[in-house]
Design a protein around this motif. Sequence first.
Motif, short mmCIF file in Angstrom:
data_model
loop_
_atom_site.label_atom_id
_atom_site.label_comp_id
_atom_site.label_asym_id
_atom_site.label_seq_id
_atom_site.Cartn_x
_atom_site.Cartn_y
_atom_site.Cartn_z
N ILE A 46 9.74 20.66 18.36
CA ILE A 46 8.41 21.05 17.88
C ILE A 46 8.08 22.44 18.40
N GLY A 47 7.07 23.04 17.82
CA GLY A 47 6.59 24.33 18.30
C GLY A 47 5.30 24.17 19.09
N PHE A 48 4.99 25.14 19.92
CA PHE A 48 3.76 25.17 20.69
C PHE A 48 2.98 26.42 20.34
N SER A 49 1.66 26.32 20.37
CA SER A 49 0.82 27.51 20.29
C SER A 49 0.93 28.27 21.61
N ALA A 50 0.43 29.49 21.63
CA ALA A 50 0.48 30.28 22.86
C ALA A 50 -0.27 29.58 23.99
N GLU A 51 -1.40 28.94 23.64
CA GLU A 51 -2.18 28.26 24.67
C GLU A 51 -1.45 27.02 25.18
N GLN A 52 -0.80 26.29 24.29
CA GLN A 52 -0.01 25.12 24.72
C GLN A 52 1.14 25.55 25.62
N PHE A 53 1.78 26.66 25.27
CA PHE A 53 2.90 27.15 26.09
C PHE A 53 2.42 27.49 27.51
N ARG A 54 1.28 28.19 27.60
CA ARG A 54 0.75 28.55 28.92
C ARG A 54 0.40 27.29 29.72
N THR A 55 -0.11 26.28 29.02
CA THR A 55 -0.48 25.03 29.70
C THR A 55 0.75 24.28 30.19
N ALA A 56 1.83 24.32 29.40
CA ALA A 56 3.06 23.60 29.75
C ALA A 56 3.84 24.29 30.87
N ASP A 57 3.61 25.57 31.07
CA ASP A 57 4.33 26.34 32.09
C ASP A 57 3.72 26.05 33.47
N LEU A 58 3.97 24.85 33.96
CA LEU A 58 3.35 24.41 35.21
C LEU A 58 3.79 25.22 36.42
N ASN A 59 4.99 25.76 36.38
CA ASN A 59 5.49 26.54 37.51
C ASN A 59 5.05 28.00 37.46
N GLY A 60 4.47 28.40 36.34
CA GLY A 60 3.98 29.77 36.22
C GLY A 60 5.07 30.82 36.24
N ASP A 61 6.27 30.45 35.75
CA ASP A 61 7.38 31.41 35.78
C ASP A 61 7.64 32.05 34.41
N GLY A 62 6.71 31.84 33.46
CA GLY A 62 6.84 32.47 32.15
C GLY A 62 7.69 31.71 31.16
N THR A 63 8.10 30.50 31.50
CA THR A 63 8.89 29.69 30.57
C THR A 63 8.54 28.23 30.76
N ALA A 64 8.79 27.43 29.72
CA ALA A 64 8.63 25.98 29.82
C ALA A 64 10.02 25.37 29.78
#
Length: 202
Positions: free
Chosen positions: A170-188
Amino acid sequence: MKLTTPYSRYRSYEAENAVLSGRASVTAGKQGKYCSNDAYVGYVGGSGQGAVTFSDVTVDKAGRYTVRIYYVSGEPRSLKVDINGSYVTTLDNLYANKNDWSGIRAVNLEADLREGKNTIRLYNDRGNAPSLDRIAVAIPEEKVVGDVDFNGRLQVADLILTSRYIRGMIGFSAEQFRTADLNGDGTADVFDLIRYRHLLTS
């Protein structure tokens, strides 16, 4: 999916329940039928120096908030705003339609409020102000870590959605991607999934 804006909740305060001074007075019933609670406060400003003071505008923490003022006016009028005893701004050209003394309009201002109770005074010491229906303070939505379906809760469904995104299903919106990046390293990635499991079981 829960669709919200950062300010999707408002805490309202009715003008007729505020502290009135000068000639400011409540109009209720049929004449106020378009206002909340069928009432508004008129004779604000003018020679009678009417004013409306909301003395219990409450926020949970200090910060900058959007304050929305609902008013009635059939001609351009100005409204002055004091917050916690200090002059903040003058709002000019407030009116709905020419000679429309029943329609409601709203104007927003950005205001610094302190934690707990605040006092907001609306008046005009140099002319007539619009009649006032109510004010409302926008309360920011609290973001929930990892809540990619934006339902306000962290659940197993968020873990599943993120797993499907990582696998390219599936795809994520930009906001979903930021939310999923729990480690804050710029990737999910799988490291975020590990973090999800930790949060869900803790």
